[in-house]
Design a protein around this motif. Structure first.
Motif, mmCIF file in Angstrom:
data_model
loop_
_atom_site.group_PDB
_atom_site.id
_atom_site.type_symbol
_atom_site.label_atom_id
_atom_site.label_comp_id
_atom_site.label_asym_id
_atom_site.label_seq_id
_atom_site.Cartn_x
_atom_site.Cartn_y
_atom_site.Cartn_z
ATOM 1 N N THR A 23 56.290 35.304 44.036
ATOM 2 C CA THR A 23 55.260 36.252 43.645
ATOM 3 C C THR A 23 54.180 35.443 42.946
ATOM 4 O O THR A 23 54.466 34.755 41.958
ATOM 5 N N ALA A 24 52.971 35.482 43.468
ATOM 6 C CA ALA A 24 51.863 34.721 42.890
ATOM 7 C C ALA A 24 50.923 35.679 42.173
ATOM 8 O O ALA A 24 50.623 36.767 42.679
ATOM 9 N N THR A 25 50.466 35.268 41.008
ATOM 10 C CA THR A 25 49.570 36.096 40.221
ATOM 11 C C THR A 25 48.675 35.206 39.367
ATOM 12 O O THR A 25 48.927 34.017 39.236
ATOM 13 N N ARG A 26 47.657 35.818 38.774
ATOM 14 C CA ARG A 26 46.723 35.095 37.923
ATOM 15 C C ARG A 26 46.811 35.566 36.487
ATOM 16 O O ARG A 26 46.866 36.758 36.230
ATOM 17 N N SER A 27 46.820 34.627 35.555
ATOM 18 C CA SER A 27 46.709 34.905 34.116
ATOM 19 C C SER A 27 47.605 36.056 33.663
ATOM 20 O O SER A 27 47.168 36.947 32.950
ATOM 21 N N ARG A 28 48.832 36.029 34.043
ATOM 22 C CA ARG A 28 49.801 37.087 33.732
ATOM 23 C C ARG A 28 50.037 37.170 32.229
ATOM 24 O O ARG A 28 50.237 36.169 31.562
ATOM 25 N N GLU A 29 50.051 38.385 31.703
ATOM 26 C CA GLU A 29 50.316 38.598 30.283
ATOM 27 C C GLU A 29 51.652 39.273 30.035
ATOM 28 O O GLU A 29 52.251 39.085 28.987
ATOM 29 N N ALA A 30 52.123 40.067 30.985
ATOM 30 C CA ALA A 30 53.400 40.761 30.814
ATOM 31 C C ALA A 30 54.550 39.773 31.013
ATOM 32 O O ALA A 30 54.419 38.781 31.729
ATOM 33 N N SER A 36 63.830 38.825 38.306
ATOM 34 C CA SER A 36 62.717 38.599 39.232
ATOM 35 C C SER A 36 62.884 37.252 39.920
ATOM 36 O O SER A 36 63.455 36.320 39.365
ATOM 37 N N GLY A 37 62.352 37.173 41.128
ATOM 38 C CA GLY A 37 62.399 35.917 41.866
ATOM 39 C C GLY A 37 61.415 34.908 41.303
ATOM 40 O O GLY A 37 60.780 35.155 40.275
ATOM 41 N N PRO A 38 61.244 33.787 41.945
ATOM 42 C CA PRO A 38 60.314 32.773 41.451
ATOM 43 C C PRO A 38 58.881 33.313 41.376
ATOM 44 O O PRO A 38 58.452 34.101 42.217
ATOM 45 N N PHE A 39 58.177 32.872 40.343
ATOM 46 C CA PHE A 39 56.779 33.248 40.130
ATOM 47 C C PHE A 39 55.903 32.019 40.199
ATOM 48 O O PHE A 39 56.297 30.935 39.750
#
Length: 140
Positions: A23-30, A36-39
């Motif tokens: 799962t790719a995301t930007r500037s995650r705060e939570a 959960s799988g790899p981020f």
């Protein structure tokens, strides 16, 4: 109109999203749940600016791509993902003409202190781009 920095970050985000199994995301705060799988997390870290006498600003943007994994040997889980991150970002050194160049700088491995089954492996890249001095809005 977005800044040239935002244009670059927006270009990187979908590249990382194509890495299978993460799962790719930007500037995650939570926080990330244990099950959960790899981020893969993209975030800007620092930008230095050098003003040239030509009226240009040469900007070096350091971005961090953090790979967060869990497992009995979390660095082994992270390794193929790290390989994919570097391959994706280094495939086009000008990021489709949005930058002068991108360079891989370092990788830092930070293991969870309690039981060593979680890892954040952070790869730093320096992206050089130019804008008119005093402006982030347009690429020079």
């Amino acid at each position: 109109m977005p800044s040239q920095r935002e244009v670059i970050l927006a270009h990187l985000d979908p590249l990382l999203a194509t890495i299978p199994g993460v799962t790719a995301t930007r500037s995650r705060e939570a926080s990330i749940k244990r099950d959960s799988g790899p981020f893969v997390l993209l975030r800007p870290e620092v930008e230095t600016v050098r003003r040239e006498s030509t009226g240009l600003a040469i900007r070096d943007l350091v971005v961090v791509v953090a790979v967060i994994t869990r497992g009995d040997v979390p660095d082994t889980v992270a390794d193929p993902i790290l390989e994919a991150v570097v391959a994706k970002l280094m495939a086009d050194l000008t990021l489709a003409g949005k930058a002068a160049t991108i360079q891989e700088e370092s990788t830092n491995f930070e293991f969870e202190t309690a039981n060593q089954t979680a890892l954040e492996a952070a790869v730093r890249f320096t992206i050089r781009y130019m804008t008119p001095a005093g402006s982030l809005a347009a690429q020079a």
